[in-house]
Design an enzyme around this catalytic site. Structure first.
Site, mmCIF file in Angstrom:
data_model
loop_
_atom_site.group_PDB
_atom_site.id
_atom_site.type_symbol
_atom_site.label_atom_id
_atom_site.label_comp_id
_atom_site.label_asym_id
_atom_site.label_seq_id
_atom_site.Cartn_x
_atom_site.Cartn_y
_atom_site.Cartn_z
ATOM 1 N N PRO A 2 12.241 -89.096 19.369
ATOM 2 C CA PRO A 2 11.738 -90.459 19.204
ATOM 3 C C PRO A 2 10.779 -90.817 20.331
ATOM 4 C CG PRO A 2 14.018 -90.485 19.952
ATOM 5 C CD PRO A 2 13.696 -89.067 19.598
ATOM 6 N N GLU A 3 9.770 -91.608 20.006
ATOM 7 C CA GLU A 3 8.781 -92.009 21.001
ATOM 8 C C GLU A 3 9.069 -93.432 21.458
ATOM 9 O OE1 GLU A 3 4.831 -90.737 19.780
ATOM 10 O OE2 GLU A 3 5.693 -89.091 18.626
ATOM 11 N N LYS A 53 11.121 -93.171 27.324
ATOM 12 C CA LYS A 53 12.099 -92.734 26.334
ATOM 13 C C LYS A 53 13.533 -92.803 26.854
ATOM 14 C CE LYS A 53 8.580 -89.694 24.376
ATOM 15 N NZ LYS A 53 8.211 -88.324 23.963
ATOM 16 N N GLN A 70 16.690 -87.543 24.200
ATOM 17 C CA GLN A 70 16.110 -86.215 24.029
ATOM 18 C C GLN A 70 15.823 -85.976 22.545
ATOM 19 O OE1 GLN A 70 19.321 -84.344 26.315
ATOM 20 N NE2 GLN A 70 17.831 -83.850 27.901
ATOM 21 N N ARG A 253 3.035 -78.375 19.856
ATOM 22 C CA ARG A 253 3.351 -79.430 18.898
ATOM 23 C C ARG A 253 2.273 -79.462 17.819
ATOM 24 N NH1 ARG A 253 6.459 -83.374 21.350
ATOM 25 N NH2 ARG A 253 6.883 -84.126 19.236
#
Length: 263
Positions: A2-3, A53, A70, A253
């Site tokens: 998650p951002e 985060k 994480q 990514r």
């Protein structure tokens, strides 16, 4: 993972459920946190905040619970006494008279004092939070030109929490599309107008994602409800120029972009 916008939205739900309420039950999975269970019962949850985060839960006895989701960690809000059926491992339970917040699957969890908070390695390392409304485009502009950042390619820089906290892959993709920049560029290569455009996008896109209430479930943390221009749209036409959106791998990514108008 998650951002920043997804972490902040999760925090908003936790705030609504337990902030200002007295804890009636506290449970931690990790042995090093067990001594705090009895200490926290009867205390209030004063504040829940995010730093990039990471999530910080402040208690009325000045303890601070640090947690980082994480890849797999997730918070849930349930009714007091409720234990949902799930294959996830419960790590934290903070319960009030009516509601409880549960943290599953995370492994990076610590109890800190206010003093330890100021020297925590992760919190010391990360840069300004993109969702901090006191952060301005002018400050981001200056940060882009710092010696340690100005010659780094954007493909890696925009994933580095030391640059700006809260950015992640879908934000990296959408920010560079908005700024019409190819991922191999560096700040040192840009002209004044390009730097200003990028500085604006680095704040506008994350804040738009947060404010438009993206949807998140256990397995897909990337689904913000604002119009993705290139993310997960490989093979489609770019709405800006009509070029074909492509997918590649950058900094390990998936990266989506329009080679025709991102130069």
């Amino acid at each position: 993972m998650p951002e920043g916008p997804e972490i902040r939205r999760a925090a908003d739900k936790l705030v609504e459920a337990v902030v200002g309420k007295t804890l009636t039950r506290v449970w931690f999975a990790f042995p090093e946190l067990k001594p705090y269970e009895a200490e926290l019962v009867g205390q209030q949850v004063r504040q829940i905040a995010t730093r990039g985060k990471a999530l910080l839960t402040y208690f009325s006895n000045d303890r601070v619970l640090y947690s980082h989701n994480q890849l797999y960690g997730v918070w849930r809000v349930v009714n007091a006494g409720e234990s949902p059926e799930t294959k996830r491992d419960l790590r934290v339970r903070l319960e009030t008279q009516n509601r409880a917040i549960l943290l599953y699957s995370a492994s990076d969890i610590e109890m800190l004092t206010p003093e330890a908070l100021t020297t925590h390695p992760f919190l010391q390392r990360i840069g300004p939070d993109v969702l901090d409304l006191s952060l301005t485009p002018e400050q981001v502009y200056e940060r882009l030109l710092l010696p340690r950042f100005r010659r780094r390619q954007f493909s890696g820089l925009l994933l580095d929490q030391a640059f700006l906290a809260g950015l992640g892959n879908y934000l990296r993709v959408e920010i560079l599309w908005q700024a019409q920049l190819a991922p191999q560029h560096t700040a040192a290569q840009l002209n004044e107008e390009q730097l200003q455009t990028l500085s604006q996008a680095l704040l506008e896109i994350p804040r738009l994602s947060y404010n438009t209430r993206g949807t998140v479930d256990e397995n897909h943390h990337h689904g913000a409800i604002f119009s993705f221009k290139v993310f997960h749209r490989d093979g489609e036409s770019c709405e800006r120029c009509g070029g074909i959106i492509e997918r590649t791998m950058l900094s390990s990514r998936p990266f989506y972009w329009c080679p025709h108008c991102q130069r």
